[in-house]
Design a protein around this motif. Structure first.
Motif, PDB file in Angstrom:
ATOM      1  N   GLU A   5      58.795 -29.081  43.091  1.00  0.00           N
ATOM      2  CA  GLU A   5      59.390 -29.582  44.327  1.00  0.00           C
ATOM      3  C   GLU A   5      58.807 -30.937  44.705  1.00  0.00           C
ATOM      4  O   GLU A   5      57.631 -31.216  44.463  1.00  0.00           O
ATOM      5  N   VAL A   6      59.660 -31.777  45.313  1.00  0.00           N
ATOM      6  CA  VAL A   6      59.254 -33.105  45.771  1.00  0.00           C
ATOM      7  C   VAL A   6      59.545 -33.181  47.265  1.00  0.00           C
ATOM      8  O   VAL A   6      60.614 -32.768  47.723  1.00  0.00           O
ATOM      9  N   TYR A   7      58.596 -33.731  48.006  1.00  0.00           N
ATOM     10  CA  TYR A   7      58.751 -33.915  49.446  1.00  0.00           C
ATOM     11  C   TYR A   7      58.767 -35.406  49.751  1.00  0.00           C
ATOM     12  O   TYR A   7      57.992 -36.165  49.178  1.00  0.00           O
ATOM     13  N   VAL A   8      59.668 -35.800  50.622  1.00  0.00           N
ATOM     14  CA  VAL A   8      59.813 -37.200  50.987  1.00  0.00           C
ATOM     15  C   VAL A   8      59.431 -37.345  52.452  1.00  0.00           C
ATOM     16  O   VAL A   8      59.913 -36.609  53.318  1.00  0.00           O
ATOM     17  N   TYR A   9      58.552 -38.308  52.702  1.00  0.00           N
ATOM     18  CA  TYR A   9      58.135 -38.657  54.056  1.00  0.00           C
ATOM     19  C   TYR A   9      58.540 -40.112  54.259  1.00  0.00           C
ATOM     20  O   TYR A   9      58.153 -40.971  53.468  1.00  0.00           O
ATOM     21  N   ALA A  10      59.352 -40.363  55.251  1.00  0.00           N
ATOM     22  CA  ALA A  10      59.775 -41.737  55.538  1.00  0.00           C
ATOM     23  C   ALA A  10      59.493 -42.059  57.001  1.00  0.00           C
ATOM     24  O   ALA A  10      59.798 -41.257  57.888  1.00  0.00           O
ATOM     25  N   ARG A  11      58.909 -43.219  57.216  1.00  0.00           N
ATOM     26  CA  ARG A  11      58.640 -43.709  58.583  1.00  0.00           C
ATOM     27  C   ARG A  11      59.499 -44.935  58.800  1.00  0.00           C
ATOM     28  O   ARG A  11      59.379 -45.918  58.079  1.00  0.00           O
TER      29      ARG A  11
END
Length: 99
Positions: A5-11
């Motif tokens: 699994e890959v998690y994306v965090y974007a600000r």
């Protein structure tokens, strides 16, 4: 491609006066993203101290699912072409779950 699994965090820092426009478009982005086969979740958050700061937290089954998301027509049209020009800054991190 990785099968974990890959998690994306974007600000995102939205330009002054553009928040209503960005939030309106994000409704469709979130809806479309959530329908993708490889999507685990798609969550949009807003800072309590600076309403123009948005945090996106997304989960995908694997790195291939992230690529499918990024290459989708709606992502290119809405996010890259219409939303990104309304941002002061944009930081995106791809993450692995540790615990």
């Amino acid at each position: 491609m990785s099968q974990k699994e890959v998690y994306v965090y974007a600000r995102w820092q939205v330009k002054e006066g553009e928040l209503p426009t960005v939030l309106n478009m994000m409704k469709e982005v979130a809806e479309q993203s959530s329908r993708e086969d490889g999507n685990l979740f798609y969550k949009l958050h807003q800072s309590q101290s600076d309403r123009n700061t948005l945090i996106l937290f997304e989960g995908y089954k694997n790195s291939e699912a992230v690529e499918i998301h990024r290459n989708s027509e709606y992502f290119k049209k809405l996010v890259l072409e219409q939303i990104v020009p309304l941002l002061e800054s944009r930081e995106v991190l791809l993450m692995d779950k540790i615990v």
